[in-house]
Design a protein around this motif. Structure first.
Motif, PDB file in Angstrom:
ATOM      1  N   ARG A  98       0.837  -1.199   0.000  1.00  0.00           N
ATOM      2  CA  ARG A  98       0.000   0.000   0.000  1.00  0.00           C
ATOM      3  C   ARG A  98       0.874   1.252   0.000  1.00  0.00           C
ATOM      4  NH1 ARG A  98      -5.388  -0.017   1.351  1.00  0.00           N
ATOM      5  NH2 ARG A  98      -6.315  -2.066   1.709  1.00  0.00           N
ATOM      6  N   TYR A 489      -8.422  -6.015  -7.190  1.00  0.00           N
ATOM      7  CA  TYR A 489      -7.975  -5.383  -5.944  1.00  0.00           C
ATOM      8  C   TYR A 489      -7.073  -6.345  -5.168  1.00  0.00           C
ATOM      9  CZ  TYR A 489      -8.348  -3.211  -1.294  1.00  0.00           C
ATOM     10  OH  TYR A 489      -8.074  -2.638  -0.071  1.00  0.00           O
ATOM     11  N   ARG A 493      -3.244  -5.462  -4.725  1.00  0.00           N
ATOM     12  CA  ARG A 493      -2.837  -5.037  -3.378  1.00  0.00           C
ATOM     13  C   ARG A 493      -2.176  -6.150  -2.574  1.00  0.00           C
ATOM     14  NH1 ARG A 493      -5.160  -0.126  -1.837  1.00  0.00           N
ATOM     15  NH2 ARG A 493      -5.702   0.993  -3.749  1.00  0.00           N
TER      16      ARG A 493
END
Length: 843
Positions: A98, A489, A493
């Motif tokens: 992140r 996602y 991530r």
């Protein structure tokens, strides 16, 4: 097997350097100071039977292969053993990427340096592969092709031995004509495979730099001429002596060679964890019974119960033979290796477009028992002997056809210039294709690697748009788009693999698109717990915070479903990759994994490397960055069985360094008592108790005596070779007596706080030796900390497959770290193109 070729160059360098740093101590203490040098079992590691083919059981259903996800072979001593902090660091595993994503614009600036990314228009376009096999690493994928002349499936091997890689490659720059001699046709004239290459040819080969050379082929063709000697088959099975027989119900069983060979496979593994595994034992026994049906015991004993079989006599025989080989003299071992190398010499290289290139794995696997990875359902199954009739060769037209080193004819011979494999066959356990490719350091493999990392770097141009789009689609009214966005996602991530559907007889491993509801647990307000078996049946467990919309989407995906239902029932790898290719040519989900690994690594190095630090502190910072990537990519490993033993040895070596430090302090006190009041010399080594000191000094004495004996024997061997009279045993006895007298003197000094040297030296030199020992102790403690911190993480896989090697090369130049401390000889050979990256190069 470990070899010098696979041992990091920095390992020996660091050891020798350490010894040099403490030369004064060694000479002054007659062997005390440097007994902590690394032993062979601490050095980094790098990568039969024969007989008649047993009657084959019914063919099993195909099973997608598994490839080893880790390799510890490339980790040098200075970096310590690769390993991982426990998965309680899960929050880091999420936080790290992140942080990188938020700062990607800052780290994605244009690269500078010699090794620049080829412009997009010069990159050879990748194949449109809608459904790549996510079970293998990006570096180990068999070649994709559009217009192949043969219909050969390209899959990974089930036991992790697949060789190969992506076949895309950048076009090369022009090179002076003198480097490539051409015929009128424009094709380099191939050299003959027979005989020795002359010095001029070898020099030309050494200078070949494919990343600067003019590419000779166009379109899909990877080569113009190819000549090689095929593969080498293992020797035939040699029956055991008549007195070595397994037992059944306590009675000896007279097995024919065909069934004895299979029994021997199991007997050799009797003391391993495999032999304690129920699935392994069941599969072995089922396949062995099929062999016994056609080759039953000659003395009429009928075998029906596995628990009544006693393989111990065979195991003990194998162990005895193993001990005999180990006990061979150095000269005998050298001679055996020389014979083996001579037998294999012609298979080790091929001629590709007139250049001599190294072949990767030219040996056909011997028959044996399939071990698999993790909880594989077919572990223990019998791997049949491969014969020439099973093998398809790929070779240039008009060149001599290789003759197998065992009776038989090749299954087929093709001349397919669009692929780079030299041979392939299908293994019987999972029905997967096995390939022989060029070695990792070959030009074609290097082009494939460079193309893969360039494609990952190219993703930087599109990643922001992709993230904006899938973030918007998280709220899409179309459920398929919403599921696809949620999957993206997770892939972006958390670096999850894309995942493909598995057959019923395959290991139950999953990836993002094949997650089932049982693999994902929701914890309010925004935590998701992932718990599933990933590649190689390695458990992936992660509790991570996610965006509120992602949490909501997963809850919707799980509604009205059973635990065994797919979480994403409206998306699969094919649809996902098709969508990604609308952004960028050749983009697939697995490119994100390479991109996120490399960008995370770059960011961790930039933020975590101290500006002012010792070499070992820099190496620890490098390993920490590598560990963060390994955690992100779930490159776990079990704590090595020898870890505690290894750490124990390191603790003993640390104590040995402290002992040397103590003895030198006592020498100073003996010369001048005022040194007792000097702070840096006043403190005792607290973990050196009297009992340990006595034991240590006794061990030192034994080592010195053994060293004297070995030197005496070696000197006598040399004298005999020169035709001179060997030394008398009395000379050796005199040396041993002198050693014993010296250690008697040392024993008398024990506990007095005073010591003397065999040869007097100035105080200044003793002080200098103490200072060097202080530095050595500090470095050694850092090495121990690094090894302990990494005991559960495999750093090798990231270094080989996911981290752009130019990041490492540039970092080493920036921080004055010898790259040999990080890359093994194998990796230096694999990534020559990366070594030219300038110090300011960024991923």
């Amino acid at each position: 097997m470990s070899s010098d070729e696979d041992t990091p160059l920095g390992t020996l360098a660091s050891t020798s350097g350490t010894k040099h740093a403490t030369t004064d101590c060694n000479s002054s203490l007659n062997g005390f100071a440097d007994h902590s040098a690394m032993s062979e079992d601490e050095m980094p590691l790098s990568q039969v039977n024969g007989g008649q083919t047993p009657v084959r059981p019914l063919r099993r259903k195909r099973d997608s292969g598994q490839v080893s996800d880790s390799s510890d072979d490339d980790v040098p001593l200075a970096s310590s053993s690769p390993t991982k902090p426990t998965l309680s660091v899960n929050t880091q595993a999420v936080a790290t990427p992140r942080a990188v994503l938020d700062k990607s614009k800052q780290t994605n600036g244009k690269a500078k340096g010699k090794t620049k990314a080829p412009p997009k228009k010069r990159l050879k376009r990748e194949e449109k592969s809608v459904v790549p096999d996510s079970s293998g690493s990006e570096d180990e994928r068999p070649p994709a092709r559009r217009r192949s002349k043969t219909k050969v499936k390209t899959e990974d091997n089930a036991d992790g031995t697949t060789l190969g890689g992506e076949e895309t490659k950048p076009k090369r720059k022009s090179v002076p004509k003198k480097e490539t001699k051409k015929e009128d046709s424009g094709t380099p004239k191939p050299k003959s495979m027979k005989g020795e290459e002359n010095d001029e040819a070898e020099e030309e080969e050494a200078k070949y730099r494919w990343w600067e050379a003019q590419q000779e082929n166009d379109g899909e063709e990877k080569w113009q001429t190819l000549e090689h000697n095929g593969v080498i088959f293992p020797p035939p099975y040699e029956p055991l002596p008549s007195h070595v027989r397994m037992k059944y119900k306590g009675k000896e069983v007279d097995l024919p060679p065909e069934s004895e060979e299979v029994a021997g496979f199991y007997a050799a593994m009797l003391e391993t964890d495999h032999a304690k595994d129920k699935i392994f034992n069941r599969n072995f026994f089922e396949d062995w019974l099929n062999v016994l049906k056609n080759h039953p015991p000659r003395n009429g004993i009928k075998i029906t119960d596995f628990d009544l079989c006693d393989f111990r006599p065979m195991y003990e025989y194998f162990e005895t033979e193993k001990a005999k080989k180990k006990a061979l003299s150095a000269a005998e071992k050298k001679e055996l290796k020389k014979q083996k190398d001579a037998m294999e010499e012609k298979y080790t290289h091929c001629l590709l477009d007139g250049r001599k290139e190294k072949v990767g794995n030219f040996r056909v696997e011997p028959p044996g028992l399939f071990r698999g990875r993790g909880d594989h359902p077919k572990k223990g199954a019998l791997k049949f002997r491969v014969r020439p009739e099973d093998i398809t060769l790929n070779i240039g037209e008009g060149v001599p056809l290789p003759v197998p080193n065992m009776p038989g004819n090749w299954k087929a011979v093709v001349h397919d210039k669009t692929v780079t494999w030299l041979a392939n066959w299908v293994e019987n356990v999972n029905g997967n294709y096995k390939y022989v490719f060029l070695a990792a350091g070959s030009s074609l493999k290097g082009q494939s690697d460079m193309s893969k990392f360039e494609k990952s770097r190219e993703l930087k141009k599109y990643v922001d748009r992709i993230r904006i789009d899938y973030t918007a689609d998280l709220k899409s009214k179309v459920m398929a788009d919403r599921q696809r966005a949620t999957a993206m996602y997770f892939i972006d991530r958390l670096a999850l693999r894309a995942g493909n559907e598995k057959g019923e007889d395959e290991a139950d491993t999953v990836g993002c698109c094949s997650l089932r509801c049982e693999h994902v647990t929701l914890e309010a307000p925004n935590f998701i717990v992932f718990d599933f078996l990933g590649k190689d049946s390695i458990r992936y467990y992660n509790r991570v915070p996610v965006d509120a919309q992602v949490f909501k989407n997963v809850r919707l995906c799980k509604e009205n479903k059973e635990d065994s239902d797919n979480l994403f029932d409206r998306v699969n790898t094919a649809l996902l990759n098709k969508h990604l290719q609308s952004y960028m040519k050749g983009l697939t989900a697995k490119v994100f994994r390479t991109y996120n690994a490399s960008i995370t690594f770059q960011q961790q190095l930039d933020e975590g490397t101290p500006k002012v630090a010792t070499l070992q502190e820099k190496l620890n910072a490098y390993n920490h960055a590598n560990r963060m990537v390994a955690i992100l990519c779930n490159h776990q490993r079990s704590v090595p069985k020898t870890h505690e033993q290894s750490m124990g040895k390191m603790r003993d070596r640390l104590r040995a360094l402290k002992y040397d430090h103590m003895k030198l302090r006592h020498v100073l006190f003996n010369l001048d008592p005022k040194y007792r009041k000097v702070k840096q010399y006043a403190d005792d080594e607290s973990d050196l108790d009297d009992e340990w000191i006595v034991e240590h000094e006794e061990n030192l004495k034994k080592k010195d005596i053994e060293k004297a004996e070995k030197k005496f024997a070696k000197d006598n061997e040399k004298l005999v070779e020169e035709g001179k009279k060997p030394q008398d045993e009395s000379i050796l006895q005199e040396k041993i007596t002198a050693i014993e007298v010296e250690f008697e003197r040392i024993a008398k000094e024990r506990g007095t706080g005073r010591a003397s040297l065999k040869r007097e030296r100035p105080v200044e030199r003793i002080e200098d030796s103490i200072q060097k020992l202080d530095e050595k102790i500090k470095i050694f403690k850092l090495q121990m900390d690094d090894r302990e911190a990494g005991k559960e993480v495999a750093l090798g896989t990231s270094k080989i497959n996911y981290l752009d090697p130019r990041i490492t090369a540039a970092w080493c130049k920036t921080h004055n770290v010898p790259i040999e401390k990080i890359f093994s000889k194998t990796l230096l050979t694999k990534f020559p193109w990366a070594m030219e990256a300038e110090s300011d190069w960024k991923f």
